[in-house]
Design a protein around this motif. Structure first.
Motif, PDB file in Angstrom:
ATOM      1  N   GLU A  30     -13.400   2.123  -3.964  1.00  0.00           N
ATOM      2  CA  GLU A  30     -11.972   2.404  -4.146  1.00  0.00           C
ATOM      3  C   GLU A  30     -11.250   2.390  -2.803  1.00  0.00           C
ATOM      4  N   ARG A  31     -11.842   3.043  -1.790  1.00  0.00           N
ATOM      5  CA  ARG A  31     -11.229   3.079  -0.467  1.00  0.00           C
ATOM      6  C   ARG A  31     -11.194   1.692   0.176  1.00  0.00           C
ATOM      7  N   LEU A  32     -12.268   0.936  -0.027  1.00  0.00           N
ATOM      8  CA  LEU A  32     -12.347  -0.395   0.583  1.00  0.00           C
ATOM      9  C   LEU A  32     -11.425  -1.406  -0.092  1.00  0.00           C
ATOM     10  N   SER A  33     -10.959  -1.098  -1.276  1.00  0.00           N
ATOM     11  CA  SER A  33     -10.099  -2.044  -1.983  1.00  0.00           C
ATOM     12  C   SER A  33      -8.611  -1.790  -1.729  1.00  0.00           C
ATOM     13  N   THR A  34      -8.282  -0.710  -1.051  1.00  0.00           N
ATOM     14  CA  THR A  34      -6.868  -0.437  -0.761  1.00  0.00           C
ATOM     15  C   THR A  34      -6.422  -1.280   0.420  1.00  0.00           C
ATOM     16  N   PRO A  36      -3.950  -1.475   3.503  1.00  0.00           N
ATOM     17  CA  PRO A  36      -3.016  -0.711   4.328  1.00  0.00           C
ATOM     18  C   PRO A  36      -1.755  -1.521   4.619  1.00  0.00           C
ATOM     19  N   LYS A  37      -0.618  -0.816   4.690  1.00  0.00           N
ATOM     20  CA  LYS A  37       0.656  -1.498   4.862  1.00  0.00           C
ATOM     21  C   LYS A  37       1.352  -1.154   6.176  1.00  0.00           C
ATOM     22  N   SER A  38       0.786  -0.233   6.941  1.00  0.00           N
ATOM     23  CA  SER A  38       1.389   0.131   8.218  1.00  0.00           C
ATOM     24  C   SER A  38       0.293   0.284   9.263  1.00  0.00           C
ATOM     25  N   GLU A  40      -0.333   2.900  10.997  1.00  0.00           N
ATOM     26  CA  GLU A  40      -0.987   4.191  10.771  1.00  0.00           C
ATOM     27  C   GLU A  40      -2.035   4.084   9.656  1.00  0.00           C
ATOM     28  N   GLU A  41      -1.676   3.413   8.572  1.00  0.00           N
ATOM     29  CA  GLU A  41      -2.610   3.239   7.459  1.00  0.00           C
ATOM     30  C   GLU A  41      -3.813   2.396   7.879  1.00  0.00           C
ATOM     31  N   ILE A  42      -3.606   1.426   8.753  1.00  0.00           N
ATOM     32  CA  ILE A  42      -4.727   0.621   9.253  1.00  0.00           C
ATOM     33  C   ILE A  42      -5.684   1.501  10.040  1.00  0.00           C
ATOM     34  N   GLY A  43      -5.151   2.379  10.862  1.00  0.00           N
ATOM     35  CA  GLY A  43      -5.999   3.304  11.629  1.00  0.00           C
ATOM     36  C   GLY A  43      -6.805   4.212  10.717  1.00  0.00           C
ATOM     37  N   ILE A  44      -6.166   4.731   9.685  1.00  0.00           N
ATOM     38  CA  ILE A  44      -6.857   5.600   8.724  1.00  0.00           C
ATOM     39  C   ILE A  44      -7.933   4.814   7.986  1.00  0.00           C
ATOM     40  N   ALA A  45      -7.600   3.592   7.580  1.00  0.00           N
ATOM     41  CA  ALA A  45      -8.554   2.754   6.843  1.00  0.00           C
ATOM     42  C   ALA A  45      -9.770   2.422   7.697  1.00  0.00           C
ATOM     43  N   LYS A  46      -9.555   2.125   8.969  1.00  0.00           N
ATOM     44  CA  LYS A  46     -10.691   1.821   9.859  1.00  0.00           C
ATOM     45  C   LYS A  46     -11.586   3.055  10.026  1.00  0.00           C
ATOM     46  N   LYS A  47     -10.968   4.217  10.114  1.00  0.00           N
ATOM     47  CA  LYS A  47     -11.740   5.457  10.244  1.00  0.00           C
ATOM     48  C   LYS A  47     -12.582   5.684   8.987  1.00  0.00           C
ATOM     49  N   GLN A  48     -11.968   5.468   7.823  1.00  0.00           N
ATOM     50  CA  GLN A  48     -12.704   5.620   6.567  1.00  0.00           C
ATOM     51  C   GLN A  48     -13.830   4.595   6.486  1.00  0.00           C
ATOM     52  N   TRP A  49     -13.595   3.370   6.957  1.00  0.00           N
ATOM     53  CA  TRP A  49     -14.617   2.338   6.943  1.00  0.00           C
ATOM     54  C   TRP A  49     -15.812   2.769   7.774  1.00  0.00           C
ATOM     55  N   LYS A  50     -15.549   3.344   8.944  1.00  0.00           N
ATOM     56  CA  LYS A  50     -16.646   3.814   9.800  1.00  0.00           C
ATOM     57  C   LYS A  50     -17.440   4.920   9.117  1.00  0.00           C
ATOM     58  N   GLU A  51     -16.744   5.843   8.446  1.00  0.00           N
ATOM     59  CA  GLU A  51     -17.422   6.923   7.726  1.00  0.00           C
ATOM     60  C   GLU A  51     -18.320   6.350   6.624  1.00  0.00           C
ATOM     61  N   GLU A 109     -18.077  -5.953   4.003  1.00  0.00           N
ATOM     62  CA  GLU A 109     -17.897  -7.078   4.926  1.00  0.00           C
ATOM     63  C   GLU A 109     -16.473  -7.633   4.838  1.00  0.00           C
ATOM     64  N   ALA A 110     -15.935  -7.716   3.643  1.00  0.00           N
ATOM     65  CA  ALA A 110     -14.604  -8.286   3.455  1.00  0.00           C
ATOM     66  C   ALA A 110     -13.510  -7.373   3.996  1.00  0.00           C
ATOM     67  N   PHE A 111     -13.804  -6.097   4.120  1.00  0.00           N
ATOM     68  CA  PHE A 111     -12.790  -5.133   4.550  1.00  0.00           C
ATOM     69  C   PHE A 111     -12.250  -5.458   5.940  1.00  0.00           C
ATOM     70  N   ASN A 112     -13.129  -5.767   6.880  1.00  0.00           N
ATOM     71  CA  ASN A 112     -12.674  -6.083   8.239  1.00  0.00           C
ATOM     72  C   ASN A 112     -11.784  -7.313   8.262  1.00  0.00           C
ATOM     73  N   ASP A 113     -12.134  -8.323   7.473  1.00  0.00           N
ATOM     74  CA  ASP A 113     -11.291  -9.521   7.390  1.00  0.00           C
ATOM     75  C   ASP A 113      -9.907  -9.164   6.859  1.00  0.00           C
ATOM     76  N   MET A 114      -9.889  -8.332   5.841  1.00  0.00           N
ATOM     77  CA  MET A 114      -8.620  -7.912   5.247  1.00  0.00           C
ATOM     78  C   MET A 114      -7.783  -7.124   6.264  1.00  0.00           C
ATOM     79  N   ILE A 115      -8.413  -6.275   7.052  1.00  0.00           N
ATOM     80  CA  ILE A 115      -7.704  -5.501   8.071  1.00  0.00           C
ATOM     81  C   ILE A 115      -7.079  -6.440   9.107  1.00  0.00           C
ATOM     82  N   GLU A 116      -7.842  -7.450   9.537  1.00  0.00           N
ATOM     83  CA  GLU A 116      -7.314  -8.410  10.507  1.00  0.00           C
ATOM     84  C   GLU A 116      -6.125  -9.181   9.920  1.00  0.00           C
ATOM     85  N   GLN A 117      -6.211  -9.548   8.658  1.00  0.00           N
ATOM     86  CA  GLN A 117      -5.093 -10.228   7.996  1.00  0.00           C
ATOM     87  C   GLN A 117      -3.866  -9.321   7.953  1.00  0.00           C
TER      88      GLN A 117
END
Length: 163
Positions: A30-34, A36-38, A40-51, A109-117
């Protein structure tokens, strides 16, 4: 009688462990499928990805333990009053090809690509907003210069202003 009690405890323990693995997979996916739109949200998403990535190995190990417990139950439970159909149904798509762990690994694996996009999309959006604001400032300046009151005939000396 003791054998049945051991199988019941094993079954209960297996269901609890599987529930923990299943909850981890569900919440992680669920977390990996969201998206981020800002920033700040990208930073939070990367932190969650690391966890999630840090917990992955621990949960995979627990998943392997669940599979081993299931094998033991499948060997010793037939012919006893212990119901193992629930366990078989719940754990059917846990491992193997097309299983939940495969989906999880792909999403991770796809999450990092999505973050870069998303970073690129935000960069373009910010550049567009900067251009728009600079155009607005230029228009405002031109309008101000056109409509600015002239200082001809006005005296801004201290004595004159005091009157």
């Amino acid at each position: 009688q003791v054998n049945d009690q051991l199988l019941i405890v094993l079954r209960r323990n297996l269901l609890n462990d599987f529930k923990e693995v299943s909850n981890f997979l569900d919440s992680s996916l669920e977390r990996l499928s969201t998206r981020p739109k800002s920033v700040e949200e990208i930073g939070i998403a990367k932190k969650q990805w690391k966890e999630i990535d840090n917990m992955k190995d621990q949960m995979k190990e627990l998943s392997k333990i669940c599979v081993e417990k299931k094998k033991i139950l499948l060997v010793y439970a037939p012919g006893t009053p212990i119901d193992i159909s629930e366990i078989s149904n719940r754990m059917a798509n846990l491992d193997g090809e097309g299983g939940r762990w495969d989906d999880f690994d792909i999403a991770l694996e796809a999450f990092n690509d999505m973050i870069e996009q998303q970073k690129e999309v935000l960069k373009v959006t910010l550049e567009d907003q900067t251009i728009s604001l600079n155009e607005s400032i230029t228009k405002f300046k031109a309008r101000w210069l056109q409509l600015k009151p002239s200082a001809d005939g006005l005296n801004f000396e201290y004595k004159v202003i005091q009157k």
